[in-house]
Write a protein that holds these residues in place. Structure first.
Motif, PDB file in Angstrom:
ATOM      1  N   LYS A 135      51.916  50.003  38.098  1.00 32.86           N
ATOM      2  CA  LYS A 135      51.370  50.987  37.368  1.00 32.86           C
ATOM      3  C   LYS A 135      52.155  51.679  36.201  1.00 32.86           C
ATOM      4  N   CYS A 136      53.522  51.546  36.569  1.00 32.50           N
ATOM      5  CA  CYS A 136      54.282  52.201  35.489  1.00 32.50           C
ATOM      6  C   CYS A 136      55.393  51.269  35.000  1.00 32.50           C
TER       7      CYS A 136
ATOM      8  N   GLU B 251      52.214  55.864  44.227  1.00 34.48           N
ATOM      9  CA  GLU B 251      53.614  55.612  44.960  1.00 34.48           C
ATOM     10  C   GLU B 251      53.683  54.257  45.745  1.00 34.48           C
TER      11      GLU B 251
ATOM     12  N   CYS C  74      52.633  54.687  30.681  1.00 38.15           N
ATOM     13  CA  CYS C  74      52.423  56.022  30.936  1.00 38.15           C
ATOM     14  C   CYS C  74      51.183  56.513  30.215  1.00 38.15           C
TER      15      CYS C  74
ATOM     16  N   GLU D 174      61.611  60.718  37.095  1.00 36.94           N
ATOM     17  CA  GLU D 174      60.795  60.031  38.273  1.00 36.94           C
ATOM     18  C   GLU D 174      61.607  59.710  39.233  1.00 36.94           C
TER      19      GLU D 174
ATOM     20  N   VAL E 245      58.824  59.287  44.255  1.00 36.31           N
ATOM     21  CA  VAL E 245      58.273  59.998  43.001  1.00 36.31           C
ATOM     22  C   VAL E 245      57.854  61.444  43.153  1.00 36.31           C
TER      23      VAL E 245
ATOM     24  N   CYS F 156      47.443  56.131  31.738  1.00 38.82           N
ATOM     25  CA  CYS F 156      47.083  57.007  32.590  1.00 38.82           C
ATOM     26  C   CYS F 156      46.882  58.482  32.048  1.00 38.82           C
ATOM     27  N   HIS F 157      48.072  58.925  31.299  1.00 36.89           N
ATOM     28  CA  HIS F 157      48.131  60.199  30.497  1.00 36.89           C
ATOM     29  C   HIS F 157      47.639  60.091  29.077  1.00 36.89           C
TER      30      HIS F 157
ATOM     31  N   HIS G 105      52.759  62.007  40.925  1.00 41.21           N
ATOM     32  CA  HIS G 105      52.485  60.497  41.130  1.00 41.21           C
ATOM     33  C   HIS G 105      52.558  60.144  42.356  1.00 41.21           C
TER      34      HIS G 105
END
Length: 100
Positions: free
Chosen positions: A18-19, A13, A32, A67, A5, A35-36, A9
């Motif tokens: 998480k994604c 990894e 996304c 990514e 990644v 976290c953002h 990130h």
């Protein structure tokens, strides 16, 4: 894993959940924004680049942000020569607007 990644990130990894949601591809944007939170705030307020750029307001984050392309990959992909400052909270004014 399809590849390393981006640097930003690297600390998550290998924590794919998480994604990614293996059964719901549409959940990625929500993950996304979890976290953002600054991007989420701009989207809700219609402020900042993400809150004003049409692609960011209606699209999937990954349509602009790559990514799994390695630590050195530029995930923003912004071209400094064509970037539209009018979509930000700092539009170019005065002499700044006339500089190449």
């Amino acid at each position: 894993m399809p590849g390393p990644v981006i640097e930003g990130h690297a600390e998550i990894e290998g924590q794919c959940g998480k994604c990614h949601d293996p059964f719901d591809a549409s959940a990625q944007r929500k993950r996304c924004l979890a976290c953002h939170d600054d991007v989420g705030a701009d989207l809700r307020a219609g402020a900042g680049f993400h809150g004003r750029a049409p692609a960011a307001r209606s699209g999937d984050c990954r349509s602009c942000h790559g990514e799994h392309k390695g630590r050195d990959f530029d995930a923003t992909g912004l071209d400094p020569h064509t970037f539209e400052h009018g979509l930000t909270d700092q539009p170019l004014r005065g002499a700044h607007a006339r500089v190449a």
